[in-house]
Design a protein around this motif. Structure first.
Motif, PDB file in Angstrom:
ATOM      1  N   LEU A   1       0.815  -1.172  -0.007  1.00 19.11           N
ATOM      2  CA  LEU A   1      -0.003   0.038   0.008  1.00 19.11           C
ATOM      3  C   LEU A   1       0.815   1.448  -0.032  1.00 19.11           C
ATOM      4  O   LEU A   1       0.436   2.282  -0.665  1.00 19.11           O
ATOM      5  CB  LEU A   1      -0.976   0.072   1.034  1.00 19.11           C
ATOM      6  CG  LEU A   1      -1.893   1.253   1.289  1.00 19.11           C
ATOM      7  CD1 LEU A   1      -2.741   1.416   0.074  1.00 19.11           C
ATOM      8  CD2 LEU A   1      -2.743   1.015   2.914  1.00 19.11           C
ATOM      9  N   ARG A   2       1.738   1.351   0.719  1.00 17.52           N
ATOM     10  CA  ARG A   2       2.841   2.385   0.898  1.00 17.52           C
ATOM     11  C   ARG A   2       3.474   2.758  -0.697  1.00 17.52           C
ATOM     12  O   ARG A   2       3.575   3.859  -0.987  1.00 17.52           O
ATOM     13  CB  ARG A   2       3.742   2.140   2.021  1.00 17.52           C
ATOM     14  CG  ARG A   2       3.437   2.306   3.287  1.00 17.52           C
ATOM     15  CD  ARG A   2       4.724   1.813   4.198  1.00 17.52           C
ATOM     16  NE  ARG A   2       5.804   2.741   3.997  1.00 17.52           N
ATOM     17  CZ  ARG A   2       5.790   3.832   4.899  1.00 17.52           C
ATOM     18  NH1 ARG A   2       4.808   4.338   5.547  1.00 17.52           N
ATOM     19  NH2 ARG A   2       7.034   4.771   4.500  1.00 17.52           N
ATOM     20  N   ARG A   3       3.805   1.737  -1.248  1.00 21.70           N
ATOM     21  CA  ARG A   3       4.451   1.789  -2.514  1.00 21.70           C
ATOM     22  C   ARG A   3       3.231   2.386  -3.414  1.00 21.70           C
ATOM     23  O   ARG A   3       3.777   3.226  -4.583  1.00 21.70           O
ATOM     24  CB  ARG A   3       5.073   0.713  -3.107  1.00 21.70           C
ATOM     25  CG  ARG A   3       6.112   0.040  -2.028  1.00 21.70           C
ATOM     26  CD  ARG A   3       7.089  -1.173  -2.669  1.00 21.70           C
ATOM     27  NE  ARG A   3       7.762  -0.773  -3.847  1.00 21.70           N
ATOM     28  CZ  ARG A   3       9.034  -0.085  -3.773  1.00 21.70           C
ATOM     29  NH1 ARG A   3       9.502  -0.065  -2.427  1.00 21.70           N
ATOM     30  NH2 ARG A   3       9.690   0.080  -4.848  1.00 21.70           N
ATOM     31  N   LEU A   4       2.228   1.632  -3.539  1.00 22.22           N
ATOM     32  CA  LEU A   4       1.089   2.366  -4.378  1.00 22.22           C
ATOM     33  C   LEU A   4       1.116   3.611  -4.271  1.00 22.22           C
ATOM     34  O   LEU A   4       0.704   4.498  -5.075  1.00 22.22           O
ATOM     35  CB  LEU A   4      -0.378   1.445  -4.065  1.00 22.22           C
ATOM     36  CG  LEU A   4      -1.370   2.087  -5.005  1.00 22.22           C
ATOM     37  CD1 LEU A   4      -1.270   1.910  -6.272  1.00 22.22           C
ATOM     38  CD2 LEU A   4      -2.539   1.364  -4.162  1.00 22.22           C
TER      39      LEU A   4
ATOM     40  N   ARG B   1       3.350  10.997  -6.393  1.00 20.12           N
ATOM     41  CA  ARG B   1       4.188  11.528  -7.080  1.00 20.12           C
ATOM     42  C   ARG B   1       3.325  12.015  -8.614  1.00 20.12           C
ATOM     43  O   ARG B   1       3.666  13.333  -9.146  1.00 20.12           O
ATOM     44  CB  ARG B   1       5.243  10.531  -7.915  1.00 20.12           C
ATOM     45  CG  ARG B   1       6.116  10.981  -8.835  1.00 20.12           C
ATOM     46  CD  ARG B   1       7.365  10.127  -8.740  1.00 20.12           C
ATOM     47  NE  ARG B   1       7.095   9.038  -9.551  1.00 20.12           N
ATOM     48  CZ  ARG B   1       7.340   7.914  -9.064  1.00 20.12           C
ATOM     49  NH1 ARG B   1       7.867   7.687  -8.035  1.00 20.12           N
ATOM     50  NH2 ARG B   1       6.831   6.427  -9.816  1.00 20.12           N
ATOM     51  N   VAL B   2       2.364  11.228  -8.782  1.00 20.63           N
ATOM     52  CA  VAL B   2       1.591  11.848 -10.230  1.00 20.63           C
ATOM     53  C   VAL B   2       0.666  12.840  -9.615  1.00 20.63           C
ATOM     54  O   VAL B   2       0.676  13.749 -10.464  1.00 20.63           O
ATOM     55  CB  VAL B   2       0.527  10.468 -10.657  1.00 20.63           C
ATOM     56  CG1 VAL B   2      -0.333  10.950 -11.631  1.00 20.63           C
ATOM     57  CG2 VAL B   2       1.273   9.204 -10.993  1.00 20.63           C
TER      58      VAL B   2
ATOM     59  N   GLN C   1      11.233  10.880   0.246  1.00 19.81           N
ATOM     60  CA  GLN C   1      11.312  11.095  -1.098  1.00 19.81           C
ATOM     61  C   GLN C   1      12.130   9.990  -1.882  1.00 19.81           C
ATOM     62  O   GLN C   1      11.956   9.682  -2.920  1.00 19.81           O
ATOM     63  CB  GLN C   1      12.338  12.373  -1.354  1.00 19.81           C
ATOM     64  CG  GLN C   1      12.437  12.937  -2.916  1.00 19.81           C
ATOM     65  CD  GLN C   1      11.025  13.094  -3.462  1.00 19.81           C
ATOM     66  OE1 GLN C   1      10.081  13.539  -2.687  1.00 19.81           O
ATOM     67  NE2 GLN C   1      10.919  12.707  -4.705  1.00 19.81           N
ATOM     68  N   ASP C   2      13.016   9.035  -0.988  1.00 18.80           N
ATOM     69  CA  ASP C   2      13.717   8.036  -1.792  1.00 18.80           C
ATOM     70  C   ASP C   2      12.706   6.913  -2.034  1.00 18.80           C
ATOM     71  O   ASP C   2      12.706   6.494  -3.154  1.00 18.80           O
ATOM     72  CB  ASP C   2      14.616   7.497  -0.790  1.00 18.80           C
ATOM     73  CG  ASP C   2      15.988   8.497  -0.664  1.00 18.80           C
ATOM     74  OD1 ASP C   2      15.937   9.473  -1.586  1.00 18.80           O
ATOM     75  OD2 ASP C   2      16.633   8.285   0.467  1.00 18.80           O
ATOM     76  N   SER C   3      11.763   6.980  -1.289  1.00 20.04           N
ATOM     77  CA  SER C   3      10.643   5.787  -1.607  1.00 20.04           C
ATOM     78  C   SER C   3       9.888   5.859  -2.765  1.00 20.04           C
ATOM     79  O   SER C   3       9.632   5.445  -3.585  1.00 20.04           O
ATOM     80  CB  SER C   3       9.933   5.404  -0.326  1.00 20.04           C
ATOM     81  OG  SER C   3      10.680   5.224   0.836  1.00 20.04           O
ATOM     82  N   LEU C   4       9.785   7.395  -2.859  1.00 18.67           N
ATOM     83  CA  LEU C   4       8.770   8.092  -4.203  1.00 18.67           C
ATOM     84  C   LEU C   4       9.387   7.713  -5.281  1.00 18.67           C
ATOM     85  O   LEU C   4       9.088   7.256  -6.503  1.00 18.67           O
ATOM     86  CB  LEU C   4       8.643   9.370  -4.071  1.00 18.67           C
ATOM     87  CG  LEU C   4       7.566   9.787  -2.902  1.00 18.67           C
ATOM     88  CD1 LEU C   4       7.496  11.402  -2.801  1.00 18.67           C
ATOM     89  CD2 LEU C   4       6.193   9.384  -3.102  1.00 18.67           C
ATOM     90  N   GLY C   5      11.043   7.751  -5.279  1.00 20.00           N
ATOM     91  CA  GLY C   5      11.428   7.595  -6.550  1.00 20.00           C
ATOM     92  C   GLY C   5      11.685   5.980  -6.778  1.00 20.00           C
ATOM     93  O   GLY C   5      11.904   5.617  -8.095  1.00 20.00           O
ATOM     94  N   LYS C   6      11.884   5.157  -5.768  1.00 20.21           N
ATOM     95  CA  LYS C   6      12.034   3.712  -6.218  1.00 20.21           C
ATOM     96  C   LYS C   6      10.617   3.007  -6.527  1.00 20.21           C
ATOM     97  O   LYS C   6      10.772   2.100  -7.429  1.00 20.21           O
ATOM     98  CB  LYS C   6      12.477   3.089  -4.908  1.00 20.21           C
ATOM     99  CG  LYS C   6      13.791   3.380  -4.468  1.00 20.21           C
ATOM    100  CD  LYS C   6      14.323   2.917  -3.266  1.00 20.21           C
ATOM    101  CE  LYS C   6      15.940   3.327  -2.957  1.00 20.21           C
ATOM    102  NZ  LYS C   6      16.443   3.017  -1.604  1.00 20.21           N
TER     103      LYS C   6
ATOM    104  N   ARG D   1       7.651   1.926  -8.704  1.00 12.95           N
ATOM    105  CA  ARG D   1       7.472   2.010 -10.032  1.00 12.95           C
ATOM    106  C   ARG D   1       6.047   1.492 -10.487  1.00 12.95           C
ATOM    107  O   ARG D   1       5.711   0.441  -9.711  1.00 12.95           O
ATOM    108  CB  ARG D   1       8.415   1.407 -10.874  1.00 12.95           C
ATOM    109  CG  ARG D   1       9.987   1.919 -10.822  1.00 12.95           C
ATOM    110  CD  ARG D   1       9.848   3.382 -11.485  1.00 12.95           C
ATOM    111  NE  ARG D   1      11.170   3.620 -11.608  1.00 12.95           N
ATOM    112  CZ  ARG D   1      11.643   4.750 -10.761  1.00 12.95           C
ATOM    113  NH1 ARG D   1      10.825   5.108  -9.710  1.00 12.95           N
ATOM    114  NH2 ARG D   1      12.859   5.040 -10.740  1.00 12.95           N
ATOM    115  N   MET D   2       5.548   1.836 -11.561  1.00 11.05           N
ATOM    116  CA  MET D   2       3.961   1.487 -11.751  1.00 11.05           C
ATOM    117  C   MET D   2       4.179   0.043 -11.974  1.00 11.05           C
ATOM    118  O   MET D   2       3.028  -0.634 -11.992  1.00 11.05           O
ATOM    119  CB  MET D   2       3.454   2.213 -12.852  1.00 11.05           C
ATOM    120  CG  MET D   2       2.953   3.580 -12.531  1.00 11.05           C
ATOM    121  SD  MET D   2       1.765   4.596 -13.733  1.00 11.05           S
ATOM    122  CE  MET D   2       1.912   6.200 -13.197  1.00 11.05           C
TER     123      MET D   2
END
Length: 427
Positions: free
Chosen positions: A79-82, A88-89, A211-216, A218-219
């Motif tokens: 859920l966190r990665r989603l 970001r979008v 921010q690091d998690s946001l960059g890692k 991927r869809m």
């Protein structure tokens, strides 16, 4: 069904109160400014909403679609990665929308009858779009059943508009003050929703992704996510055409005064248009769960919701037909009575939308988002073609005829789609 009705009641209370306040603010502003200046304020606000809508990916649907299985399984890392992807979008889309709105304002403003000062107002109003990066927050609130917050948020903007318009009317303020009031209300309600969504995320999941998690993230980690976002993006664009695109089109074809009349009729017809959106918000998570679990309640929820919604809509159509002219004359003035016939037709179109609300959510839940998009795309083409043809030949009433024809098409087609699916796949 009981939980759906409870969540719907939360939103309905908020939007019911909001609708009353918006009607009051709109009627008072129309009285104060007259058709031409009222229409200009409407065009400025609609321009900003339209640009943001055209660049709105609607990722809150993706938060629900992929978040429900993750929450049910207790899989918080997924859920966190989603959520990090969707945030970001959010920021990219709202910044891009602001830049596009600022760039196009000097080009499109004069085409809608705006002078230099009004074009400056249009450009300044576009800066409000920087506050609209909250679509992921909406998804989080839906995911965790915080429809009470969503309902409360519906009242913030209308309350600011009503109080502001009352003060401006009392002070006999010029048009620019009314534009500023609308901008303030727009920004505050958007910022509040984003703040509360982040607060709920911290409460349910933990600290916000760094921010690091946001960059890692991927869809491609979520099968079908990119396609789903693409489909819902175009679906939201198609939805904008009758709601907001028609106002701008009326401004281009008939001028600010007629655009104002159409906006006024649409404001009254939101008594039905708003509940249609509420039904889609509330019913989609439960239909997704029911379909994934093979629950027999799926068909029952869809059919009962559609029938109840259609019956409610027809009641308002009859009320608009018999009392619409009297209502406009009493609340706003004789010069706005011309919107009465359009109001009745827009209420009928909203009844079709209200009936189709549960059908559309059901089609999304069973994996037919692409077919729904094609249906609404065809409906939008029909709407624009009939709008231009009918308004050219019949004037403002033609916009109502176009709305009815375009709204009936997807409702009928989705009934057939779901009927075939029910026969081919057991629920």
């Amino acid at each position: 069904m009981r939980r759906i009705l409870g969540n719907f009641a939360y939103l309905l209370r908020g939007r019911g109160l909001a609708a009353v306040m918006l009607l009051a603010a709109t009627a008072l502003m129309a009285r104060a400014l007259g058709p031409a200046e009222f229409g200009m304020v409407v065009l400025i606000h609609t321009y900003a909403v339209m640009v943001r809508g055209l660049l709105n990916v609607k990722q809150f649907l993706a938060v629900v679609r992929w978040g429900v299985p993750a929450v049910d399984a207790g899989d918080l890392p997924t859920l966190r990665r989603l959520v990090s992807i969707c945030w970001r979008v959010d920021w990219l889309s709202c910044i891009f929308a602001t830049c596009v709105a600022l760039a196009l304002a000097p080009l499109l403003g004069p085409s809608m009858g705006m002078d230099q000062q009004q074009v400056i107002m249009l450009s300044a109003y576009s800066l409000v779009l920087l506050a609209t990066g909250n679509r992921t927050a909406i998804g989080i609130l839906r995911l965790f059943d915080r429809f009470d917050v969503l309902g409360w948020n519906e009242t913030i903007g209308p309350a600011i508009r009503l109080v502001g318009v009352l003060v401006a009317w009392w002070q006999q303020s010029p048009m620019v003050v009314y534009v500023g009031i609308y901008a303030l209300a727009f920004a505050v309600e958007e910022l509040y929703l984003g703040w509360f969504g982040r607060r709920e995320y911290r409460r349910q999941v933990g600290s916000l992704p760094v921010q690091d998690s946001l960059g890692k993230a991927r869809m491609k980690e979520f099968s079908g996510l990119r396609h789903f976002l693409w489909i819902t993006y175009w679906q939201s664009n198609v939805d904008l055409i009758p709601k907001h695109g028609s106002i701008l089109l009326a401004g281009f074809l008939m001028g600010p005064a007629e655009a104002g009349l159409l906006r006024l009729a649409r404001q009254f017809s939101t008594l039905l248009a708003k509940p249609a959106g509420l039904i889609r918000q509330v019913i989609f998570p439960d239909l997704t769960r029911s379909w994934n679990r093979g629950n027999s309640d799926f068909k029952l929820i869809v059919s009962r919701t559609a029938l109840l919604a259609g019956g409610l809509g027809l009641f308002f159509v009859l009320a608009g037909h018999f009392f619409g002219e009297y209502l406009l004359r009493s609340l706003i003035g004789e010069e706005f009575v011309a919107a009465a016939p359009v109001l009745t037709l827009l209420l009928l179109a909203s009844t079709f939308d209200l009936t189709a609300a549960s059908l559309r959510s059901a089609a999304y839940a069973i994996g037919h988002a692409g077919k729904v998009l094609r249906l609404y795309a065809l409906s939008a083409v029909v709407y624009v073609a009939l709008f231009i043809l009918c308004t050219t030949e019949m004037g403002l009433i033609g916009s109502g005829i176009a709305a009815c024809a375009a709204a009936a098409l997807p409702a009928i087609a989705m009934i057939d789609l779901l009927r075939k699916k029910a026969h081919s796949s057991p629920v």
